[in-house]
Design a protein around this motif. Structure first.
Motif, mmCIF file in Angstrom:
data_model
loop_
_atom_site.group_PDB
_atom_site.id
_atom_site.type_symbol
_atom_site.label_atom_id
_atom_site.label_comp_id
_atom_site.label_asym_id
_atom_site.label_seq_id
_atom_site.Cartn_x
_atom_site.Cartn_y
_atom_site.Cartn_z
ATOM 1 N N LEU A 191 0.845 -1.073 0.329
ATOM 2 C CA LEU A 191 0.255 0.434 -0.109
ATOM 3 C C LEU A 191 1.263 1.294 -0.201
ATOM 4 O O LEU A 191 1.706 1.480 0.348
ATOM 5 N N THR A 192 0.779 1.981 -1.120
ATOM 6 C CA THR A 192 1.760 3.409 -1.032
ATOM 7 C C THR A 192 0.262 4.314 -0.891
ATOM 8 O O THR A 192 -0.764 4.397 -1.808
ATOM 9 N N GLY A 193 1.022 5.539 -0.745
ATOM 10 C CA GLY A 193 0.166 7.139 -0.671
ATOM 11 C C GLY A 193 1.032 8.149 -0.703
ATOM 12 O O GLY A 193 2.796 7.725 -0.858
ATOM 13 N N ASP A 194 1.042 8.731 0.056
ATOM 14 C CA ASP A 194 1.841 10.149 -0.312
ATOM 15 C C ASP A 194 2.499 10.262 0.771
ATOM 16 O O ASP A 194 2.427 10.768 2.147
ATOM 17 N N GLY A 195 3.586 9.882 0.719
ATOM 18 C CA GLY A 195 4.858 10.397 1.799
ATOM 19 C C GLY A 195 4.989 8.637 2.542
ATOM 20 O O GLY A 195 5.265 8.569 3.028
ATOM 21 N N PHE A 196 4.307 7.150 1.883
ATOM 22 C CA PHE A 196 4.367 6.746 3.090
ATOM 23 C C PHE A 196 4.127 5.065 2.774
ATOM 24 O O PHE A 196 3.192 4.587 1.447
ATOM 25 N N THR A 197 3.968 4.072 2.662
ATOM 26 C CA THR A 197 4.892 2.486 3.002
ATOM 27 C C THR A 197 4.312 1.650 3.419
ATOM 28 O O THR A 197 5.066 1.688 4.223
ATOM 29 N N ALA A 198 3.963 0.707 2.705
ATOM 30 C CA ALA A 198 3.141 -0.433 4.170
ATOM 31 C C ALA A 198 2.809 -1.879 2.737
ATOM 32 O O ALA A 198 2.853 -1.386 2.044
ATOM 33 N N ARG A 199 4.024 -2.509 3.489
ATOM 34 C CA ARG A 199 3.617 -4.173 3.732
ATOM 35 C C ARG A 199 2.708 -5.164 4.055
ATOM 36 O O ARG A 199 2.714 -4.913 4.890
ATOM 37 N N VAL A 200 1.939 -5.245 2.995
ATOM 38 C CA VAL A 200 0.889 -6.256 3.321
ATOM 39 C C VAL A 200 1.420 -7.693 3.674
ATOM 40 O O VAL A 200 1.857 -8.509 2.730
ATOM 41 N N LEU A 201 1.010 -8.373 5.041
ATOM 42 C CA LEU A 201 1.840 -9.634 5.381
ATOM 43 C C LEU A 201 0.290 -10.298 5.158
ATOM 44 O O LEU A 201 1.312 -11.845 5.037
ATOM 45 N N ASP A 202 -1.042 -10.016 5.289
ATOM 46 C CA ASP A 202 -1.894 -11.131 5.147
ATOM 47 C C ASP A 202 -3.582 -10.467 5.372
ATOM 48 O O ASP A 202 -3.218 -8.958 5.650
ATOM 49 N N VAL A 203 -4.637 -10.774 4.946
ATOM 50 C CA VAL A 203 -5.450 -10.475 4.668
ATOM 51 C C VAL A 203 -6.882 -11.437 5.313
ATOM 52 O O VAL A 203 -6.985 -12.562 4.704
ATOM 53 N N GLN A 204 -7.480 -10.764 6.195
ATOM 54 C CA GLN A 204 -8.370 -11.602 6.888
ATOM 55 C C GLN A 204 -9.940 -11.149 6.829
ATOM 56 O O GLN A 204 -10.255 -9.487 6.705
ATOM 57 N N SER A 205 -11.041 -11.528 6.938
ATOM 58 C CA SER A 205 -12.234 -10.625 7.700
ATOM 59 C C SER A 205 -13.577 -11.572 8.415
ATOM 60 O O SER A 205 -13.266 -12.489 9.452
ATOM 61 N N PRO A 206 -12.693 -10.707 9.152
ATOM 62 C CA PRO A 206 -12.478 -10.710 10.715
ATOM 63 C C PRO A 206 -14.444 -10.709 11.076
ATOM 64 O O PRO A 206 -14.998 -11.182 11.648
ATOM 65 N N VAL A 207 -14.981 -9.646 10.464
ATOM 66 C CA VAL A 207 -16.598 -9.768 10.363
ATOM 67 C C VAL A 207 -16.837 -9.865 9.089
ATOM 68 O O VAL A 207 -16.117 -9.477 7.923
ATOM 69 N N LYS A 208 -18.166 -10.572 8.486
ATOM 70 C CA LYS A 208 -18.649 -10.770 7.069
ATOM 71 C C LYS A 208 -18.535 -9.766 6.344
ATOM 72 O O LYS A 208 -19.174 -8.702 7.137
#
Length: 864
Positions: A496-513
């Motif tokens: 995930l990138t944006g104005d001045g930041f970067t985040a690495r996506v490690l996992d994706v879950q669905s905690p609520v439907k």
């Protein structure tokens, strides 16, 4: 009308749905908007906390059906009372249940005077048949934080023949609860017991949950004595009676066993129908316990041969009208059940042998320790009542109190573990609040990148406003191309990138439907709620996972084609380069069958079949031939993945390749059992499959060069070498045994007399195995004639000492016992041993003390 949800609970802290309202909890708490304001359901429920009481009383049952009427912010107390009374008292000919209103009573919570007034206003029920009760009886909650509220229960008076006058407060055997109106209006924040809890506040809307126990109403309406005698249960009791030759109603203990059989067979049928398979953990273990308790009860009724093939079809026949899927899936269900019974009967056989050893050790009129009884029960699955019965047949008692103490300690550990798990369950309130602002739109089927907005950040269950470098937390987007883990497929990774930041996506879950939570690590910059981002999926990771998922469908189809339609999926894992597929089948695959499945899957890859998708209503998808998996919950509109037309067609929400050629090679790594009636295939996929095969090729080339034969001849050459090695080992062993036996004559000559007993003690040095020592000792004893004699010998087996002691009958008459003498030796060697009075063996850790150990035997023989 809402159909029953699966008996398998969505709540990770609950193994099974235990009440009719469980599937509606998201609507009752307001976490999800209810799709309807009213609902009626018949919910399958399983409760196992009182499993030991099943059959002993006629009020306890494992499986039951709860009829429910629900209002989600629509009618409340007044309407609920009116509807309940009308339905219960309206004649059957007019659509009601036809209960005599003069025989109905009601209870209300002692703080809920409003409900008493409504009973008097809405019905003809007199005040004297309304009783106040405390929170133990008239406050409802699930046993954990969530919805709760006062309730009002309706009871039917069976008459003076069944107990004392005075309403439910006086006698609940005479006055049977048939209906419970739950006025659900509070959110509980903590629940310590049935009557001890904290109320956090009111629910977003006042709701109604009606519970009517189908089995209880059925036995009252059918005119039988209890729920075990209704039309959905009693035929199994009749079958158990026929198989055992015992008449139901003639003997209390036999009646209890037949009720256990009927209850557990039906519960097991329903649970297996919803996809559970016997195992050693969680709900799998509950199912295993139910089936084994049923088999055990039939054994105690005198039936030792397999019984489920006789009993399970009877239960299916009486239950299929309510649940037609039981008949459709009976081939699968019965295979699972019969394999489990066969495994348990083998367990009983081995447990019987172990029990016989323990009984022999205890001796006549002795006592079997609680530790032994517990080990038989816990390790070998040997039921305690069978232990008690068989021990009694040999005149041996059992330390039942010690057993119960150990069982109690085990239960406490289990409760503590369950409580810890429940207490550590993730607080979903922050995610529920985000869901109220809208669902996460998943666009990942069509795109691997998208512009999105950060809807919220959640750290340790709490909403936060921003995150800085080094933080790891959950991030929710309004739109995402990232696939959240489900259906056995691992989640996407990416950035995930944006104005001045970067985040690495490690996992994706669905905690609520309806919500995707991205587990991210902030690489640089600062991310705040509301920020705009570019979400980019790692395309290589996605493609490799899609290869594995499509490979799973190909292997599944190949299995079903070869083994039959009952070889259905029982679980899977799909991740880049690897697939794991569990399937229902009782027998191991032969090498040729495994090769055939691998070949069929790779042929499908070669044929470059198209992979297509469509969205259909659930029933239309099933009618089109799409395979739905047991235990899965599907929405009304489902996604159908079609591979090559008739080759594979399944309901699936996962990601897939565009055509089968993109899967690449599929290399089956293993096929093995992972539980009773369940097999597992593991395979490498795509580039990982190629790399694995390339490594095997390198190994084969190395062996070919070392053995100086062509690669195709390596197996035969290795087999020849292995046979020569085994022959050499046999020759060495025979020479060793000959050497040992040659020493027997000398051992007799060197025996010395100790206090009137001839004692022969020999250090044999290095020996092939303990059997050589045993052979030597028995040979020497046979040469000792009729004199009182003790023969001891020891040798070193792979560096560990092994000792055997034999005692002649004449020495036994003087009080010498081989088991006692071998323990003297083993004590010196730092080990243990035992055996019969005439022959015993043991071992230890320190071979350097063999001489001292043999001296200890001689000394003990002289102390007789």
């Amino acid at each position: 009308m809402v159909p029953s949800a699966s008996v398998i609970s969505d709540d990770p802290s609950i193994l099974f749905n235990i009440a009719g309202m469980v599937q509606f909890i998201p609507y009752l708490t307001g976490r999800e908007p209810a799709p309807f304001s009213r609902a009626t359901s018949v919910q399958k429920c399983v409760r196992t906390e009182d499993i030991e009481e099943v059959g002993k009383t006629t009020r306890h049952g494992t499986f039951f059906q709860m009829n429910g009427n629900f209002s989600f912010g629509d009618y409340f107390k007044e309407g609920a009372i009116r509807f309940a009374w009308t339905f219960l008292t309206t004649p059957e000919a007019e659509g009601g249940l036809g209960f005599d209103p003069e025989r109905l009573w009601a209870t209300v919570h002692h703080e809920d005077a409003e409900t008493v007034d409504l009973w008097l206003k809405e019905t003809s029920l007199p005040r004297e048949r309304i009783q106040f009760r405390g929170s133990e009886d008239n406050y409802w909650h699930t046993g954990q934080p969530g919805p709760g509220g006062y309730c009002s229960e309706i009871y039917f008076d069976r008459g003076p023949a069944y107990g004392a006058e005075g309403g439910p407060e006086a006698d609940e055997d005479r006055y049977i609860e048939i209906w419970n109106l739950v006025f659900m209006e509070f959110e509980l924040s903590a629940v310590r017991s049935k009557a001890d809890f904290d109320v956090a506040g009111e629910l977003p809307a006042k709701n109604i949950d009606t519970g009517m126990g189908l089995e209880r109403v059925a036995f009252l309406k059918q005119g039988v004595e209890n729920m075990y005698e209704i039309d959905e249960v009693f035929p199994v009791i009749e079958a158990a009676s026929r198989l055992s030759g015992k008449r139901y109603g003639a003997n209390h203990d036999d009646d209890v066993r037949m009720r256990v059989v009927a209850d557990h067979v039906r519960a097991g049928l329903i649970i297996m129908g919803d996809g559970v398979r016997p195992g050693n953990e969680g709900r799998d273990y509950i199912l295993r316990r139910l089936l084994r308790r049923a088999v055990r009860a039939m054994r105690l009724l005198g039936v030792s041969e397999p019984v489920l093939p006789e009993l399970l079809p009877v239960s299916m026949e009486v239950m299929k009208a309510s649940y037609p899927e039981l008949e459709r899936d009976f081939d699968r269900i019965s295979r699972v059940a019969y394999a489990e019974e066969a495994a348990f009967l083998r367990t009983l056989e081995s447990g019987t042998a172990l029990l016989a050893q323990a009984v022999e050790k205890a001796g006549p009129a002795g006592t079997l320790s609680g530790e032994v009884a517990f080990a038989l029960h816990d390790t070998h699955g040997f039921p305690i009542d069978l232990t008690l019965e068989m021990a009694a047949e040999h005149g041996v008692s059992v330390d039942a109190e010690g057993f119960r103490t150990l069982m109690s300690e085990q239960r406490e550990r289990a409760r503590a573990d369950a409580k810890a798990k429940k207490g550590s369950a993730k607080d979903l309130s922050a995610f529920s609040a985000l869901l109220e602002r809208g669902r996460t739109e998943f666009i990942g089927y069509d795109s691997l990148s998208s512009d999105a907005r950060v809807r919220g950040l959640v750290r340790d269950g709490e909403a936060v406003e921003r995150a800085v470098p080094g933080d790891t937390l959950d991030l929710v987007l309004d739109v995402t191309p990232f696939y959240a883990e489900s259906g056995g497929q691992r989640a996407d990774r990416g950035l995930l990138t944006g104005d001045g930041f970067t985040a690495r996506v490690l996992d994706v879950q669905s905690p609520v439907k309806g919500l995707s939570a991205h587990r991210v690590e902030i690489v640089d910059g600062e991310i705040a709620a509301g920020a705009d981002v570019l979400a980019q999926v790692d395309s290589e990771h996605r493609f490799a996972a899609a290869q594995a998922h499509s490979a799973t469908h190909l292997v599944h189809s190949a299995l079903r084609s070869l083994l039959g339609p009952h070889a259905v999926q029982a679980g899977s894992l799909n991740q880049p380069g690897y697939m794991r597929f569990d399937y229902a089948y009782g027998d191991a695959l032969s090498a040729s069958a495994r090769a055939e499945i691998e070949d069929a899957a790779n042929t499908a890859v070669r044929d470059n079949m198209a992979v297509s998708y469509e969205h259909l209503p659930l029933e239309a998808a099933k009618a089109s031939g799409a395979l739905a998996l047991f235990g899965e919950k599907y929405p009304e509109i489902v996604r159908v993945v079609d591979i090559g037309g008739p080759f594979s067609r399944e309901l699936c929400g996962g990601t897939h390749v565009g055509s089968t050629a993109e899967v690449g090679p599929i290399s089956v790594l293993s096929e093995a059992s992972v539980g009773s009636g369940t097999r597992r295939i593991e395979a490498a996929v795509g580039l990982e499959a190629f790399r694995g095969l390339a490594k095997e090729r390198t190994v084969l080339q190395s062996l070919s060069e070392m053995l100086k034969v062509p690669g195709a001849d390596v197996p035969e050459r290795v087999s020849s070498l292995m046979e020569r090695l085994r022959e050499a080992e046999r020759t060495i062993a025979e020479l060793g045994r000959a050497r040992v036996l040659a020493a027997a004559a000398g051992a007799v000559e060197s025996a010395r007399e100790v206090n009137g007993v001839r004692v022969s003690a020999t250090d044999l040095g290095q020996v092939a195995d303990a059997g050589d020592v045993r052979t030597f000792v028995t040979d020497v004893r046979a040469r000792m004639g009729e004199a009182p004699a003790v023969v001891a010998a020891a040798g070193s087996v792979n560096g560990k000492p092994s000792v055997v002691v034999a005692v002649t009958p004449e020495a036994q008459a003087l009080g010498l016992r081989a088991g006692d003498l071998v323990k003297e030796a083993c004590g010196v060697l730092g080990g243990g041993g035992g055996g019969k009075p005439d022959l015993a063996q043991g071992g230890g850790q320190d071979a350097s003390k063999i001489s001292a150990a043999l001296d200890a035997v001689a000394a003990a023989a002289g102390r007789r």
